[in-house]
Scaffold this active site. Structure first.
Site, PDB file in Angstrom:
ATOM      1  N   SER A 143      88.004 -12.625  71.394  1.00  0.00           N
ATOM      2  CA  SER A 143      89.613 -12.726  71.475  1.00  0.00           C
ATOM      3  C   SER A 143      90.013 -12.243  69.694  1.00  0.00           C
ATOM      4  CB  SER A 143      90.352 -14.170  72.023  1.00  0.00           C
ATOM      5  OG  SER A 143      91.336 -13.935  71.760  1.00  0.00           O
ATOM      6  N   TYR A 157      90.859 -23.120  71.801  1.00  0.00           N
ATOM      7  CA  TYR A 157      90.328 -21.339  71.978  1.00  0.00           C
ATOM      8  C   TYR A 157      90.276 -20.798  70.784  1.00  0.00           C
ATOM      9  CZ  TYR A 157      90.845 -17.199  74.723  1.00  0.00           C
ATOM     10  OH  TYR A 157      90.734 -15.613  74.754  1.00  0.00           O
TER      11      TYR A 157
HETATM   12  P1  NAP Z   1      91.428 -13.915  84.347  1.00  0.00           P
HETATM   13  O1  NAP Z   1      92.662 -12.908  84.654  1.00  0.00           O
HETATM   14  O2  NAP Z   1      92.291 -15.819  83.741  1.00  0.00           O
HETATM   15  O3  NAP Z   1      89.959 -13.837  84.888  1.00  0.00           O
HETATM   16  C1  NAP Z   1      89.011 -15.172  84.863  1.00  0.00           C
HETATM   17  C2  NAP Z   1      87.923 -14.761  84.805  1.00  0.00           C
HETATM   18  O4  NAP Z   1      86.962 -16.087  84.654  1.00  0.00           O
HETATM   19  C3  NAP Z   1      88.368 -15.012  86.751  1.00  0.00           C
HETATM   20  O5  NAP Z   1      87.715 -14.329  88.007  1.00  0.00           O
HETATM   21  C4  NAP Z   1      87.771 -16.316  87.010  1.00  0.00           C
HETATM   22  O6  NAP Z   1      87.069 -16.818  88.150  1.00  0.00           O
HETATM   23  C5  NAP Z   1      86.981 -16.555  85.758  1.00  0.00           C
HETATM   24  N1  NAP Z   1      86.090 -18.113  85.460  1.00  0.00           N
HETATM   25  C6  NAP Z   1      86.777 -18.479  84.627  1.00  0.00           C
HETATM   26  N2  NAP Z   1      85.872 -20.302  85.113  1.00  0.00           N
HETATM   27  C7  NAP Z   1      84.692 -19.839  85.219  1.00  0.00           C
HETATM   28  C8  NAP Z   1      83.408 -20.235  85.671  1.00  0.00           C
HETATM   29  N3  NAP Z   1      83.315 -21.537  84.716  1.00  0.00           N
HETATM   30  N4  NAP Z   1      82.133 -19.631  85.868  1.00  0.00           N
HETATM   31  C9  NAP Z   1      82.839 -18.551  86.410  1.00  0.00           C
HETATM   32  N5  NAP Z   1      83.788 -17.600  86.749  1.00  0.00           N
HETATM   33  C10 NAP Z   1      84.404 -18.481  86.051  1.00  0.00           C
HETATM   34  O7  NAP Z   1      91.312 -13.872  82.744  1.00  0.00           O
HETATM   35  P2  NAP Z   1      90.698 -12.388  81.470  1.00  0.00           P
HETATM   36  O8  NAP Z   1      92.214 -12.648  80.838  1.00  0.00           O
HETATM   37  O9  NAP Z   1      90.458 -11.155  82.911  1.00  0.00           O
HETATM   38  O10 NAP Z   1      90.348 -12.907  80.089  1.00  0.00           O
HETATM   39  C11 NAP Z   1      88.803 -12.056  80.558  1.00  0.00           C
HETATM   40  C12 NAP Z   1      88.257 -12.980  79.611  1.00  0.00           C
HETATM   41  O11 NAP Z   1      89.213 -11.781  78.502  1.00  0.00           O
HETATM   42  C13 NAP Z   1      88.122 -13.599  79.234  1.00  0.00           C
HETATM   43  O12 NAP Z   1      86.777 -14.674  77.837  1.00  0.00           O
HETATM   44  C14 NAP Z   1      89.900 -14.104  78.016  1.00  0.00           C
HETATM   45  O13 NAP Z   1      89.106 -15.100  76.618  1.00  0.00           O
HETATM   46  C15 NAP Z   1      89.617 -12.865  77.608  1.00  0.00           C
HETATM   47  N6  NAP Z   1      90.190 -12.330  76.403  1.00  0.00           N
HETATM   48  C16 NAP Z   1      91.184 -12.053  77.095  1.00  0.00           C
HETATM   49  C17 NAP Z   1      93.074 -11.665  76.794  1.00  0.00           C
HETATM   50  C18 NAP Z   1      94.166 -11.966  77.423  1.00  0.00           C
HETATM   51  O14 NAP Z   1      95.270 -11.514  76.957  1.00  0.00           O
HETATM   52  N7  NAP Z   1      94.327 -11.742  78.698  1.00  0.00           N
HETATM   53  C19 NAP Z   1      92.923 -11.290  75.696  1.00  0.00           C
HETATM   54  C20 NAP Z   1      92.079 -11.686  75.256  1.00  0.00           C
HETATM   55  C21 NAP Z   1      90.834 -11.756  75.374  1.00  0.00           C
HETATM   56  P3  NAP Z   1      88.069 -16.894  89.633  1.00  0.00           P
HETATM   57  O15 NAP Z   1      88.604 -15.665  90.016  1.00  0.00           O
HETATM   58  O16 NAP Z   1      87.168 -17.449  90.798  1.00  0.00           O
HETATM   59  O17 NAP Z   1      88.846 -17.710  89.248  1.00  0.00           O
END
Ligand code: NAP
Length: 248
Positions: A143, A157
């Protein structure tokens, strides 16, 4: 060459977009999830309907026994692993450091850091030429927070993503001569459920005007970068960090 690809946390958000694109590009995709099996099965259905191969597997990737079962399922159902996307990551509600409690710190660091190490470990055991593998690629989803620190929001985080960046650097050097490339993407302000989970569903809309590009990003834009880093087009790229944060 596309082969079996494991994407952690691929039922929703960036992981789901990456899984769909990987399916289109010919990877046999393992869609890992934790709670939301319906969302993960939808991703699988989309990939299969488009002519691809995919499988949803529930596993908490912060627990090694579940990681072992997850990788064994990929071996049995999708064939030799050629790629891993360490995508799982969570943030909790906005808090200053003086208000963080011990349980939360353990949860965030375990979910974001321990999971990435465990999955990297089991991927290297399969892909490294040192272990008789044929090489492969790992992409860590970090991130922009790792650079920026997330003051007054979630420094825990941000620090977990800093640790992940060190994993990218160290592991890339450790396995560079063993056929495995390890790279990172650093997204910021991407429209997913992530912000609602962290208690602030309107975060991207509210803050996007502060970005140089004056808009939030879409998960599909991150997926394109991940797929390039996994691909043979990036064959001389390792230990790199790709910024996907609209210029921030
Ligand atoms: P998201 O929409 O909240 O999706 C998170 C996913 O992770 C979900 O499919 C969830 O499963 C799964 N998950 C959470 N804990 C888990 C575990 N212990 N074991 C297996 N699966 C698990 O998040 P996102 O925004 O796509 O984020 C993906 C990555 O991008 C993360 O690492 C986040 O830090 C990074 N990121 C995101 C942003 C942003 O603005 N969105 C910015 C920077 C970085 P369930 O569906 O079953 O709940």
């Amino acid at each position: 060459m596309p082969g079996a690809l494991l994407i952690t946390g691929a039922g929703r958000g960036i992981g789901a977009a990456t899984a769909r694109l990987a399916g289109q590009r010919g990877y046999r995709v393992c869609v890992n999830y934790l709670h939301n099996g319906t969302a993960a099965e939808e991703v699988v259905r989309d990939i299969v309907q488009a002519g691809g191969t995919a499988l949803a597997v529930r596993a908490d990737v912060s627990r090694e026994a579940e990681v072992e079962r997850l990788f064994a399922t990929v071996d049995a159902e999708l064939g030799p692993l050629t790629g891993l996307v360490n995508n799982v990551g969570v943030a909790e509600k906005k808090s200053r450091i003086e208000d963080l409690d011990e349980e939360r710190l353990h949860r965030v660091l375990t979910t974001n850091v321990v999971s990435a190490f465990l999955c990297a470990k089991h991927a290297v055991r399969r892909m490294s030429t040192r272990h008789g593998g044929r090489g492969g690629a790992i992409v860590n989803v970090s991130s922009a927070a790792a650079r920026l620190g997330s003051a007054n929001e979630y420094v825990d985080y941000a620090a977990s993503k800093g640790a992940m960046d060190t994993l990218t650097t160290g592991l890339s050097l450790e396995v560079a001569a063993e056929g495995i490339r390890v790279n990172s993407v650093r997204p910021g302000f991407i429209r997913t459920d992530f912000h609602a989970t962290a208690g602030d569903p309107g975060r991207v809309d509210r803050l996007q005007g502060n970005l140089p590009m004056q808009r939030g990003g879409d998960p599909e834009e991150v997926a394109e970068a991940v797929l390039w880093l996994l691909s043979d087009q990036a064959s001389f790229v390792t230990g790199s960090f790709t910024e996907l944060a609209g210029g921030k």
